[in-house]
Design an enzyme around this catalytic site. Structure first.
Site, PDB file in Angstrom:
ATOM      1  N   TYR A  33       0.874  -1.322   0.065  1.00 54.73           N
ATOM      2  CA  TYR A  33       0.103   0.016  -0.009  1.00 54.73           C
ATOM      3  C   TYR A  33       0.885   1.347   0.043  1.00 54.73           C
ATOM      4  O   TYR A  33       2.030   1.067   0.206  1.00 54.73           O
ATOM      5  CB  TYR A  33      -0.977  -0.139   1.074  1.00 54.73           C
ATOM      6  CG  TYR A  33      -0.373   0.323   2.399  1.00 54.73           C
ATOM      7  CD1 TYR A  33      -0.349   1.816   3.197  1.00 54.73           C
ATOM      8  CD2 TYR A  33       0.499  -0.373   3.372  1.00 54.73           C
ATOM      9  CE1 TYR A  33       0.007   1.711   4.331  1.00 54.73           C
ATOM     10  CE2 TYR A  33       1.184  -0.251   4.397  1.00 54.73           C
ATOM     11  CZ  TYR A  33       0.643   1.067   5.092  1.00 54.73           C
ATOM     12  OH  TYR A  33       1.346   1.642   6.207  1.00 54.73           O
ATOM     13  N   LYS A 148       6.506  -1.896   1.824  1.00 54.30           N
ATOM     14  CA  LYS A 148       5.514  -1.421   2.395  1.00 54.30           C
ATOM     15  C   LYS A 148       4.271  -2.278   2.268  1.00 54.30           C
ATOM     16  O   LYS A 148       3.243  -2.127   1.382  1.00 54.30           O
ATOM     17  CB  LYS A 148       5.076  -0.246   1.918  1.00 54.30           C
ATOM     18  CG  LYS A 148       4.239   0.954   2.791  1.00 54.30           C
ATOM     19  CD  LYS A 148       4.083   2.294   2.212  1.00 54.30           C
ATOM     20  CE  LYS A 148       3.191   3.009   3.206  1.00 54.30           C
ATOM     21  NZ  LYS A 148       3.636   3.331   4.734  1.00 54.30           N
ATOM     22  N   GLU A 180      11.922   2.347  14.253  1.00 52.84           N
ATOM     23  CA  GLU A 180      11.105   3.521  13.994  1.00 52.84           C
ATOM     24  C   GLU A 180       9.989   3.483  14.448  1.00 52.84           C
ATOM     25  O   GLU A 180       9.698   2.810  15.818  1.00 52.84           O
ATOM     26  CB  GLU A 180      10.592   3.099  12.474  1.00 52.84           C
ATOM     27  CG  GLU A 180      10.259   1.733  12.100  1.00 52.84           C
ATOM     28  CD  GLU A 180      10.024   1.447  10.784  1.00 52.84           C
ATOM     29  OE1 GLU A 180      10.123   2.650   9.960  1.00 52.84           O
ATOM     30  OE2 GLU A 180       9.790   0.326  10.256  1.00 52.84           O
ATOM     31  N   LEU A 204      11.203   1.290   7.462  1.00 52.01           N
ATOM     32  CA  LEU A 204      10.767   1.600   6.036  1.00 52.01           C
ATOM     33  C   LEU A 204      11.508   2.783   5.492  1.00 52.01           C
ATOM     34  O   LEU A 204      11.951   3.808   6.011  1.00 52.01           O
ATOM     35  CB  LEU A 204       9.253   2.131   6.134  1.00 52.01           C
ATOM     36  CG  LEU A 204       8.414   2.678   5.049  1.00 52.01           C
ATOM     37  CD1 LEU A 204       8.284   1.415   3.935  1.00 52.01           C
ATOM     38  CD2 LEU A 204       7.136   3.145   5.217  1.00 52.01           C
TER      39      LEU A 204
END
Length: 284
Positions: A33, A148, A180, A204
């Protein structure tokens, strides 16, 4: 107004849109996505999201069923028909729906990917600056966080852990170092230096991250890409995170310890200002 969404080449009212129960995104989280922000009715950094989308699909051996230009037009049309001034466009591509559930990938010649897009209206998106309190939790996600995918159960659980602790979000920790946030990239500032984890499969590759670091260097700010600990974050002068849906947001507390003055810091504020100014110039 009924929201219009996009499913496999059709624009539909949201209550008429359907996806098969055998879709692999539903059964296996076999999907990727992207989320693109909209400011002033224009797309922010669409090209960056399109490039990352292609990388995610390639890493999973999945066909890209829609060209970048077609995808751009779908984004623009959804923004137009849904009258989005400030908000988000969510895009999801799954490996598609076979005739039954099977761990083995379906034949891509027979089963085509499922493409879904919808908008979210977020008035005041650019003006919202919310001081954020975070807790730390162990990072137990799979090892390919650079792709992702829609495998977001643990990040969702992390946000709920934060909520239960009276905080706003969680920073994930692996081998003693922050990877993260649950849906964002994490940073600290010490002695005027911006510190954030280097790119790898562990995090990411944030589109907003890339832009913010580029703008920071252009503004002659010092940037160091390295891992940092929760203790370092607690002792930092500032902390913040970046994401496509929040841009640059201050972190004022980590595991109950105030960061800096406990207020949004000047470097974070300047970076947010630069990011919004520069991104709006290039919005489309």
């Amino acid at each position: 107004m009924t929201r219009t969404v996009y499913v496999n080449g059709e624009y539909l009212p949201e209550n008429a849109a359907t996806v098969s129960i055998f879709d692999r995104g539903f059964l296996f989280a076999d999907a990727v996505y992207e989320v693109t922000s909209v400011l002033g009715g224009k797309l922010i950094d669409f090209d960056g999201h399109a490039v990352r989308l292609q990388r995610s699909l390639t890493e999973l051996g999945m066909e890209n069923p829609i060209s970048k230009e077609e995808l751009r037009e779908v984004h623009r049309e959804l923004v137009r028909v849904n009258e989005i001034d400030e908000g988000l466009v969510y895009l999801q591509i799954s490996r598609g729906a076979d005739s039954d559930r099977d761990f083995v990938f379906p034949d891509p010649e027979k089963v085509k990917p499922t493409v879904v897009l919808f908008t979210q209206n977020k008035p005041g998106l650019a003006a919202t600056v919310k001081p954020v309190k975070v807790i730390s939790v162990d990072d137990i996600r799979w090892g390919r966080r650079d792709i992702k995918t829609v495998q977001l159960l643990f990040p969702s659980m992390g946000k709920m852990m934060a909520k239960a602790a009276g905080a706003d979000d969680a920073w994930l920790v692996e081998d003693g170092f922050v990877t993260e946030g649950t849906s964002n990239n994490a940073y600290i500032v010490k002695g005027g230096k911006i510190i954030t984890r280097a790119l790898s499969n562990d995090i990411l590759h944030g589109i907003t991250r890339a832009a913010v670091l580029r703008f920071a260097r252009e503004a002659q700010m010092e940037v160091e890409e390295r891992s940092f600990t929760i203790a370092e974050a607690q002792e930092a002068d500032e902390a913040f995170f970046t994401s496509a849906s929040a841009f640059v947001m201050p972190v004022v507390e980590v595991d109950g310890v105030q960061v800096g003055t406990g207020e949004p810091g000047p470097i974070m504020a300047r970076l947010r200002e630069i990011y919004l100014e520069e991104s709006l110039k290039k919005a489309e």
